[in-house]
Design an enzyme around this catalytic site. Structure first.
Site, PDB file in Angstrom:
ATOM      1  CD  GLU A 270       9.825   5.925  -0.646  1.00  0.00           C
ATOM      2  OE1 GLU A 270       8.710   6.475  -0.599  1.00  0.00           O
ATOM      3  OE2 GLU A 270      10.014   4.795  -1.130  1.00  0.00           O
TER       4      GLU A 270
ATOM      5  N   GLY B 268       2.721  -6.800   8.570  1.00  0.00           N
ATOM      6  CA  GLY B 268       3.012  -7.734   9.647  1.00  0.00           C
ATOM      7  C   GLY B 268       4.199  -8.607   9.270  1.00  0.00           C
ATOM      8  N   GLY B 269       4.810  -9.223  10.255  1.00  0.00           N
ATOM      9  CA  GLY B 269       5.983 -10.053   9.985  1.00  0.00           C
ATOM     10  C   GLY B 269       5.597 -11.456   9.558  1.00  0.00           C
TER      11      GLY B 269
ATOM     12  CB  THR C 197       8.177  -3.256   3.581  1.00  0.00           C
ATOM     13  OG1 THR C 197       8.080  -3.534   2.185  1.00  0.00           O
ATOM     14  CG2 THR C 197       8.863  -4.429   4.259  1.00  0.00           C
TER      15      THR C 197
ATOM     16  CD  GLU D 129       0.923  -3.743  -3.531  1.00  0.00           C
ATOM     17  OE1 GLU D 129      -0.307  -3.534  -3.609  1.00  0.00           O
ATOM     18  OE2 GLU D 129       1.587  -3.463  -2.504  1.00  0.00           O
TER      19      GLU D 129
ATOM     20  CB  ALA E 167      10.499  -4.588  -3.759  1.00  0.00           C
TER      21      ALA E 167
ATOM     22  NE  ARG F 278      -4.341 -11.878   3.797  1.00  0.00           N
ATOM     23  CZ  ARG F 278      -3.153 -11.308   3.953  1.00  0.00           C
ATOM     24  NH1 ARG F 278      -2.698 -10.474   3.022  1.00  0.00           N
ATOM     25  NH2 ARG F 278      -2.419 -11.560   5.010  1.00  0.00           N
TER      26      ARG F 278
ATOM     27  CG  ASP G 197       3.501   7.710  -8.197  1.00  0.00           C
ATOM     28  OD1 ASP G 197       2.489   7.197  -7.698  1.00  0.00           O
ATOM     29  OD2 ASP G 197       3.943   8.800  -7.851  1.00  0.00           O
TER      30      ASP G 197
END
Length: 679
Positions: free
Chosen positions: A161, A174-175, A170, A647, A142, A483, A424
């Site tokens: 970061e 998985g792709g 990310t 997220e 993102a 899920r 955070d």
């Protein structure tokens, strides 16, 4: 006096000689256990000094551990102690290298207590101040997409970061990229089971109380539009039969319907939550364009129209709209290159601490800190984009807000996430007046390692082909379900552990049967043979061999299946696939029949069983945004100068995220946030 001083000096020299007398020059080895296995170092000692440290064995994820592998040995040499600062985001790998080095040092004769007393910790430097147009907090998918998008508008962008590496969650995802792709669907054949699912949607009524349109009336039109779309599809394909010549089907309405029903959940207090319809529509309508946009950045899109029968169903996606996507290091490196080529300045090991508000209340920057504690002030003329991820690596925070899982969660529940996803950004936004939504719901990934919580050390196929069994060898759930449904069913079993049977995949092949797993086949970079050797899974070229293998430990579980148990379950499942009907659990899309005769007559292939247990995977809750990715306050008003994506945001997925929607989400809203912040 001179004699006394000479005597004292002689005593000190003698003491030092005695204290170093046990240290012997040479090359020494030491080992410790990291996240993914043994870490071994080779330490060179010359003249009682550590002169070299090399990591000679390392099974850690390269993207996560590379900085630690490079930096910590040099720090040990520089400061002459194995006790140094861990590398942010790679704490387990860091400690493994340090512990292995300590073992090597002890073998060389060093006193570990004295080395520990020399522990080195970096000190903060002088405060630093930077100025830019847009600052992005978070270097995952993102954040990188937002920074690129903002830079494409001509804005000057700084991305920070807190980890030592870019990628966030990310990089370990998985792709799987969900996108409605009619052209790709047209290259597939609608299965009989899929046709039955579409028919079931046609049979739904807007008056059905179970759909909860009384609370979420805006979603009723999505159902009626979906029914209209399905009818038009049937009319356009009159005379064609499912399973033979009727093409695949998908639509924006169907994706939205799956987002709604997949995320419509009741909290423990009786309240219901559902996805924000505007955010859901934005995601469904924009996903394919987002997918294509990343292709312009150099990302390898490995399935799309013209690529053949490559659409699949990642676990919990509810429909075969999942595009296989570049993942891991290659994806992040491509995005990093695209960001740097667009002029984005990137600082790793720089954590956002608080947002800056100017006199008008607009967010005008961020206060951050380097790993050594150095204070950084970044002034942003246009504003800030939050893309700092969720909080699954902070199980105490998940437990604090939980309104869904109850006793199935503890503040020590394992996670699939990288260790820096601790919430955070959400806390920073709340301190700045941002509203939040759905903080009480998190997602457990059912197919995780029982011992690590990661999605490694196991192997499985498309959700339509998966066969899950309990400790008695019996199926216990609809493997195509959402899920949270899968996680709840598995957690009800003994120790919460279940087993996935894998015999290869038949997806995209003319022969619909799974004809065995090759021991050299891999998932997430681990070969079946390697996973067997490390005791993570079981494997046998026949059911008899597989049953015998289950008598040995794998993943800490040992149910000892019998050949007859496995054969009966597989043959029953095969019959359901043949009839395209699952009378036991109502699996909507059935595939993956296992060709036992072929496998047992070909010793070069076999069947594997992977023990699995649910672990924290995704937090659906976060800050409130609108379709422009602007952050909202408690009154629903935009907080000027603040955007969010990924997220860290809530409202998109409600009570449960569909598998494959996360990657579509981060690139869709990351791109939107960057475009609007950079304009």
């Amino acid at each position: 006096m001179k004699k006394l001083l000479f005597f004292a000096a002689a005593v000190v020299i003698a003491f030092n000689l005695v204290s170093c007398s046990k240290v012997k020059d040479g090359i020494y080895k030491g080992s410790s256990i990291g996240m993914q296995g043994l870490v071994t170092v080779e330490m060179t000692v010359a003249k009682s000094k550590i002169t070299d440290v090399k990591v000679t064995e390392n099974h850690e994820t390269p993207a996560v551990a590379s900085v630690a592998v490079r930096r910590i040995p040099q720090e040990i040499i520089t400061h002459q102690t194995p006790y140094v600062d861990v590398v942010t985001g790679a704490s387990i790998a860091s400690r493994a290298i340090m512990n292995a080095s300590a073992a090597a040092a002890e073998s060389a004769g060093f006193d570990l207590k004295k080395l520990e007393a020399k522990k080195y910790s970096a000190k903060p430097g002088n405060d630093e101040t930077y100025s830019t147009d847009v600052v992005v907090i978070g270097g995952g998918g993102a954040g990188l997409s937002a920074s690129i998008s903002a830079a494409q508008q001509g804005a000057k962008v700084i991305l920070i970061e807190k980890s030592s590496f870019l990628g966030g969650d990310t990089i370990v995802a998985g792709g799987a990229f969900n996108a409605v792709d009619p052209e790709a669907q047209n290259e597939t054949i609608l299965s009989v089971a899929q046709k039955k699912a579409l028919d079931s949607y046609l049979a739904l009524s807007v008056k059905d109380e179970k759909l909860h349109f009384d609370q979420f009336p805006e979603w009723s039109k999505v159902l009626t539009d979906l029914q209209t779309s399905i009818k038009s599809f049937y009319t356009a394909n009159t005379g064609k039969q499912a399973g033979k010549n009727m093409p695949g089907y998908d639509s924006i309405e169907l994706h939205m319907w799956h987002i709604y029903t997949g995320g419509l959940r009741q909290m423990n207090d009786g309240r219901w939550t559902a996805s924000n319809i505007d955010l859901a529509r934005t995601l469904a309508e924009s996903a394919l364009d987002s997918y294509d946009w990343t292709g312009t950045l150099g990302v390898k899109a490995v399935s799309h129209a013209g690529a053949g029968n490559t659409l699949r169903t990642v676990l919990g996606a509810m429909w075969p709209r999942t595009h296989q996507y570049s993942n891991g290091i290659p994806l992040i490196e491509t995005l990093r290159n695209a960001a740097e080529n667009a002029g984005v300045t990137i600082y790793t090991e720089t954590a956002g601490k608080s947002l800056i508000k100017n006199s008008t209340g607009k967010i005008s920057g961020v206060i951050a800190a380097k790993a050594d504690g150095t204070k950084i002030t970044i002034n942003a003329a246009k504003g800030v984009i939050l893309a700092s991820g969720g909080y699954c690596a902070n199980p105490a925070m998940v437990k604090k807000y939980d309104e869904y899982w109850g006793n199935d969660l503890t503040d020590r529940t394992l996670t699939t996430n990288v260790g820096t996803n601790t919430g955070d950004g959400i806390v920073m936004a709340m301190d700045a007046g941002a509203a939040t939504v759905d903080l009480g719901v998190s997602q457990l990934m059912p197919s995780s390692s029982p011992s690590k919580g990661t999605m490694t050390d196991g192997i499985w196929a498309d959700a339509s082909e998966q066969l899950w069994i309990d400790g008695k060898g019996d199926r216990f759930v609809n493997e195509y379900a959402e899920r949270d449904v899968l996680a709840k069913a598995s957690l009800a079993l003994d120790n919460g552990i279940f087993y996935i049977v894998y015999a290869g995949s038949a997806m995209g092949k003319e022969d619909p049967l799974c004809k065995g797993a090759n021991p050299e086949a891999a998932l997430f970079g681990n070969k079946i043979k390697s996973m067997v050797d490390n005791g993570h899974i079981w494997y046998g070229s026949t059911l008899a061999e597989l049953a015998a293998a289950t008598e040995k430990s794998a993943g800490g579980a040992c149910p000892a299946f019998t050949e007859s148990q496995l054969r009966e379950t597989i043959e029953k499942y095969n019959s359901y696939v043949a009839n395209q009907r699952d009378p036991d659990f109502g699996k909507e899309v059935l595939a993956g029949a296992i060709d036992l005769d072929f496998i047992e007559s070909h010793p070069d292939v076999g069947i594997a069983i992977s023990p699995r247990k649910a672990s924290l995977h995704h937090t659906m809750g976060g800050v409130k945004i609108n379709i422009k990715a602007e952050v909202l306050d408690e009154d629903g008003k935009t907080i000027k100068g603040l955007w969010a994506a990924g997220e860290v945001v809530g409202g998109v997925h409600a009570g449960n995220r569909l598998g494959g929607n996360a990657i579509a989400d981060i690139f869709t809203f990351g791109r939107i946030a960057g475009k609007n912040a950079g304009s």
